[in-house]
Design a protein around this motif. Structure first.
Motif, PDB file in Angstrom:
ATOM      1  N   GLU A 105       0.828  -1.206   0.000  1.00 57.58           N
ATOM      2  CA  GLU A 105       0.000   0.000   0.000  1.00 57.58           C
ATOM      3  C   GLU A 105       0.864   1.259   0.000  1.00 57.58           C
ATOM      4  N   SER A 106       1.931   1.259   0.786  1.00 59.94           N
ATOM      5  CA  SER A 106       2.825   2.425   0.826  1.00 59.94           C
ATOM      6  C   SER A 106       3.486   2.641  -0.524  1.00 59.94           C
ATOM      7  N   ALA A 107       3.959   1.573  -1.144  1.00 60.20           N
ATOM      8  CA  ALA A 107       4.598   1.695  -2.460  1.00 60.20           C
ATOM      9  C   ALA A 107       3.602   2.216  -3.498  1.00 60.20           C
ATOM     10  N   ALA A 108       2.370   1.747  -3.448  1.00 61.31           N
ATOM     11  CA  ALA A 108       1.356   2.215  -4.396  1.00 61.31           C
ATOM     12  C   ALA A 108       1.060   3.697  -4.192  1.00 61.31           C
ATOM     13  N   LEU A 109       0.958   4.133  -2.945  1.00 58.08           N
ATOM     14  CA  LEU A 109       0.699   5.549  -2.675  1.00 58.08           C
ATOM     15  C   LEU A 109       1.865   6.421  -3.125  1.00 58.08           C
ATOM     16  N   ILE A 110       3.091   5.967  -2.891  1.00 58.59           N
ATOM     17  CA  ILE A 110       4.262   6.727  -3.335  1.00 58.59           C
ATOM     18  C   ILE A 110       4.289   6.809  -4.854  1.00 58.59           C
ATOM     19  N   TYR A 111       4.001   5.709  -5.540  1.00 58.52           N
ATOM     20  CA  TYR A 111       3.965   5.694  -7.000  1.00 58.52           C
ATOM     21  C   TYR A 111       2.921   6.680  -7.529  1.00 58.52           C
ATOM     22  N   ILE A 112       1.730   6.636  -6.957  1.00 62.14           N
ATOM     23  CA  ILE A 112       0.652   7.539  -7.387  1.00 62.14           C
ATOM     24  C   ILE A 112       1.050   8.988  -7.129  1.00 62.14           C
ATOM     25  N   PHE A 113       1.677   9.255  -5.990  1.00 61.85           N
ATOM     26  CA  PHE A 113       2.094  10.604  -5.651  1.00 61.85           C
ATOM     27  C   PHE A 113       3.101  11.145  -6.670  1.00 61.85           C
ATOM     28  N   PHE A 114       4.115  10.344  -7.005  1.00 58.89           N
ATOM     29  CA  PHE A 114       5.111  10.798  -7.970  1.00 58.89           C
ATOM     30  C   PHE A 114       4.534  10.947  -9.377  1.00 58.89           C
ATOM     31  N   ARG A 115       3.642  10.071  -9.769  1.00 50.22           N
ATOM     32  CA  ARG A 115       3.003  10.205 -11.084  1.00 50.22           C
ATOM     33  C   ARG A 115       2.150  11.477 -11.139  1.00 50.22           C
TER      34      ARG A 115
END
Length: 109
Positions: free
Chosen positions: A69-79
């Motif tokens: 979940e943390s990795a997905a949120l970080i990915y979405i944030f950077f995108r």
């Protein structure tokens, strides 16, 4: 005076009843602790944690869910940041080309 004598007699009778036991309180506590520890075939005395899989016992499944979940949120944030920066640069590029066109028209006149 009579009431205090009655209380004293009552306390002595209760004290005698309390001390009239086959084992000391410490021995009784030790016996019950050992009884519970043995289990004696009583499934309700057994911990539910004894039946967990190793990955559940060590909370590895929970840790993996949190990491994903943390990795997905970080990915979405950077995108999202990348998208906003590209939109911002596109808006700046459009504004810059409009000012260039205005200056071209002014030069011709």
């Amino acid at each position: 005076m009579e009431s205090t004598d009655r209380y004293r007699e009552n306390a002595q009778r209760l004290s005698k009843a309390y001390r009239d036991r086959p084992a000391t309180p410490l021995e009784t506590a030790v016996w019950w602790t050992e009884y519970i520890a043995r289990g004696n075939g009583n499934p309700y005395l057994r911990s539910e944690g004894a039946d967990l899989a190793w990955y559940q016992y060590h909370l590895i499944d929970v840790a993996l869910v949190l990491i994903i979940e943390s990795a997905a949120l970080i990915y979405i944030f950077f995108r999202l940041i990348k998208l906003l920066l590209s939109l911002l640069s596109a808006v700046k590029g459009t504004a810059g080309s409009q000012t260039e066109e205005k200056s071209k028209w002014k030069k011709k006149d």
